[in-house]
Design an enzyme around this catalytic site. Structure first.
Site: not given
Ligand SMILES: Cc1ncc(C[n+]2csc(CCOP(=O)(O)OP(=O)(O)O)c2C)c(N)n1
Length: 669
Positions: A34, A74, A124-125, A161, A265, A387, A414, A464, A472, A476
């Protein structure tokens, strides 16, 4: 214009271009990756790393360093380039050349533990920003205990983003705003582009107002203007609230045909575009070569804080001896020596008293013992304190004004709770534990997975834990959760059967320095199953013979948690009908797998009939009973009713076990 300002800005631009060049060259070489984010956010990173971030590449683990989290994992080449340029030994130019290759420190996304300076694993974003919240909390918690002379640092995160679209970011920013974590500064790479294209395909919110509403300071600046970046960070450092700096950037900045588009990207720019970018940026060096003046400027920046680190060491040395020893112990992660004795005494008492307790109550009693001797535990609950029973005796709550407490009201958050706990553990000096219902482990799972991947000691108290929660109802009542958590590598899933096992499992969780633990605990009361004191922690074996058969076993019943009571009752029925039966308790699958093959074979035993009982789905149990074994448990979702009725309704009873075993024995197995 002041000529010095101009040359300063030029210098910073060239330093930022070094990041851009390294990123596009490494991605080109790897033929994947990237380039867009590192090229777009290079100016932000340059100002942050060379003007503000306090760290020492020669002592990357300096406890009072500022933390930097690249939440948008990334963009890993941004981090790798900076670490290389700043002089981190791990991050050689060869590592950059081997970006994304097997065995390199430069994995596709930053991996904690691969190289110094990578504070957390991201990809993982949304996780990273929540990790950063946890790190900022850890800083406040430790500053309160050891004083600002030795704990006084900032936490910075760079988010994209995508990070801010993820739901976890909402949880993370709202708890950070609530707690007024003013030393948390989030830099937003505000480029209006994501993978599918322009952001307005899917987003029309206003991040500034969103953060302000959550109790943050928020500003928008030109993310390519070093002076604006510098001024905004300087202002954020004096804020009484956490700060968001939305830095308007152009993704892929410098690549003339691809910048500003999603085309930059996540794919190599291509040889022609790389050449065109070199021209546009005025970068004449060959791939992976950095002009001497630029390299020197970065190296000098890397040395900036060594003096501050030495001063910090003197302040640490000047601390009262006991406090200093305690600080070192906490940061090393060793448990207090008093713990083992305290738990032994407690287990002796349990053997004598044999209390009938829900394991969630047994957990609270254990925590009373643990928290009295382990000051680094920070407990909490996602709005289920009464709980989950995670607040031990005398444990004060953390408030925005007072971080001297040890209990965190996470609110109903959570996911951020689990991710912030990872940040606390990564920060060091803290052993975080949580509380929620086991069924909501699904809401924590991405963070638990990362704790496992990063080998972090975080402990999740999840109560639980089955249909045994009763009225529940099925929403649950976890049925697949034990299996699904057991499926995550490096997670200890404990399901203790009584107060004794609960104490043992807690001890094992605390001692599991290399990974997370989940304690699955009951709502309902259970009788004592372990009636004697044992020198060894029997749960440490993962599975052990709880009750032997009287003679050669015809039947072995394997069970966990609340189903041990049922297994023991079934044993009585089978014994009475002349079928000697043994019961094996299985508090932790993973620890069992670590035992010798001989121990495993002995524990599974030779009985012709094998039964497993767990008020959950069968998945995983064939390891103990074979594909032809009898499983007594759930095959689908639960129901809403008093729990005793549910056990009957779903045929999880001693009679059902005994009948199934009889049938098998009569059929000659
Ligand atoms: C939880 C999660 N979902 C999907 C992705 C796959 N993914 C990587 S970057 C991205 C989005 C890219 O947009 P942005 O965050 O704005 O990064 P930019 O393009 O500006 O580098 C996605 C969907 C991920 N890494 N984590």
């Amino acid at each position: 214009m002041d000529p010095t300002e101009d040359s300063d800005s030029d210098k910073l631009k060239r330093m930022a271009n070094a990041i851009r060049a390294l990123a596009m060259d490494a991605v080109q070489q790897a033929n994947s990756g990237h380039p867009g984010l590192p090229m777009g956010a290079a100016d932000i990173a340059t100002v942050l790393f060379t003007r503000f971030l306090r760290f020492d590449p020669a002592h990357p683990d300096w406890p009072d360093r500022d933390r930097f989290v690249l939440s948008a994992g990334h963009g890993s080449m941004l981090l790798y380039s900076c670490l290389h340029l700043l002089g981190y030994e791990d991050m050689t130019i060869d590592e950059l050349r081997r970006f994304r290759q097997l065995g390199s420190k430069t994995a596709g996304h930053p991996e904690y533990g691969h190289a110094s300076g990578i504070e957390t694993t991201t990809g993982p974003l949304g996780q990273g920003v929540a990790n950063a919240v946890g790190m900022a909390m850890a800083e406040r918690l430790l500053a309160g205990r050891f004083g600002p002379e030795v704990v006084d640092h900032h936490t910075y995160a760079l988010v994209s983003d995508g990070d801010l679209m993820e739901g976890i970011s909402h949880e993370a920013i709202s708890i950070a705003g609530h707690l007024r974590l003013n030393k948390l500064i989030v830099l937003f790479d505000d480029n209006n582009i994501s993978i599918d294209g322009p952001l307005d395909l899917a987003e029309s919110g206003d991040q500034i107002r969103r953060f302000e509403a959550a109790g943050w300071n928020a500003t928008r600046i030109d993310g390519h203007d070093p002076a604006a970046i510098e001024a905004a960070i300087a202002a954020a450092r004096t804020s009484e609230k956490p700060s968001l700096i939305a830095c308007r950037t152009v993704i892929g900045f410098g690549a003339p045909n691809k910048q500003g588009t999603s085309g930059s990207h996540g794919a190599p720019l291509g040889a022609d575009e790389v050449a065109a970018a070199r021209k546009q940026l005025g970068w004449t060096s060959a791939p992976f070569e950095i002009p001497t003046d630029v390299r020197d400027a970065w190296r000098i920046a890397g040395l900036r804080s060594s003096q501050a680190r030495r001063a910090w060491e003197s302040r640490l040395a000047a601390l009262d001896g006991d406090l200093r020893t305690e600080f070192d112990r906490r940061l090393t992660g060793d448990l207090p020596t008093a713990l083992a004795g305290a738990l032994d005494d407690y287990r002796r008492k349990l053997a004598k008293d044999r209390p009938a307790l829900a394991t969630r109550n047994a957990s609270q009693d254990t925590l009373d013992v643990i928290n009295a001797v382990v000051p680094e535990t920070i407990g909490g609950s996602a709005d289920l304190t009464g709980s989950n029973n995670t607040r031990s005796k005398g444990m004060a709550a953390v408030t925005p004004d007072d971080f001297s407490g040890r209990f965190i009201h996470w609110g109903v958050r959570e996911h951020a709770m689990a991710a912030a706990m990872n940040g606390m553990a990564l920060h060091g000096g803290i052993v975080p534990y949580s509380g929620t219902f086991l069924v909501f482990s699904d809401y924590c799972r991405p963070a638990i997975r990362l704790a496992a991947l990063m080998k972090q000691r975080v402990i999740h108290v999840m109560t639980h834990d089955s249909i045994g929660l009763g009225e529940d109802g099925p929403t649950h009542q976890p049925v697949e959760h034990l299996a699904s958590l057991r499926a995550i590598p490096n997670v200890n899933v404990f399901r203790p059967a009584d107060a004794m096992e609960t104490a043992e499992c807690w001890q094992l969780a605390l001692e599991s320095r290399g990974g997370p633990s989940v304690l699955a605990l009951t709502r309902q009361k259970l009788p004592a199953a372990r009636l004697e004191f044992d020198d060894e922690n029997r749960c440490a074996r993962g599975a052990y013979e709880l009750r032997p058969a009287d003679g050669d076993a015809a039947v072995t019943i394997f069970a966990t948690g609340s189903e041990i009571e049922i297994a023991l009752a079934a044993k009585s029925l089978l014994d009475q009908t002349g079928h000697p039966t043994r019961v094996v308790s299985v508090p932790c699958f993973r620890l069992f797998e670590k035992q010798s093959p001989q121990y495993q074979a002995e524990t599974i035993g030779q009985a012709p009939v094998r039964v497993a009982v767990e008020a959950a789905v069968r998945m995983g149990w064939d390891r103990f009973i074979g594909t032809d074994g009898i499983f007594v448990g759930m095959t689908g979702f639960g129901a809403s009713a008093p729990y005793q009725e549910l056990y009957k309704h779903f045929h999880i009873t001693a009679e059902a076990i005994a009948d199934a075993a009889h049938d098998r024995l009569e059929a000659g197995v």
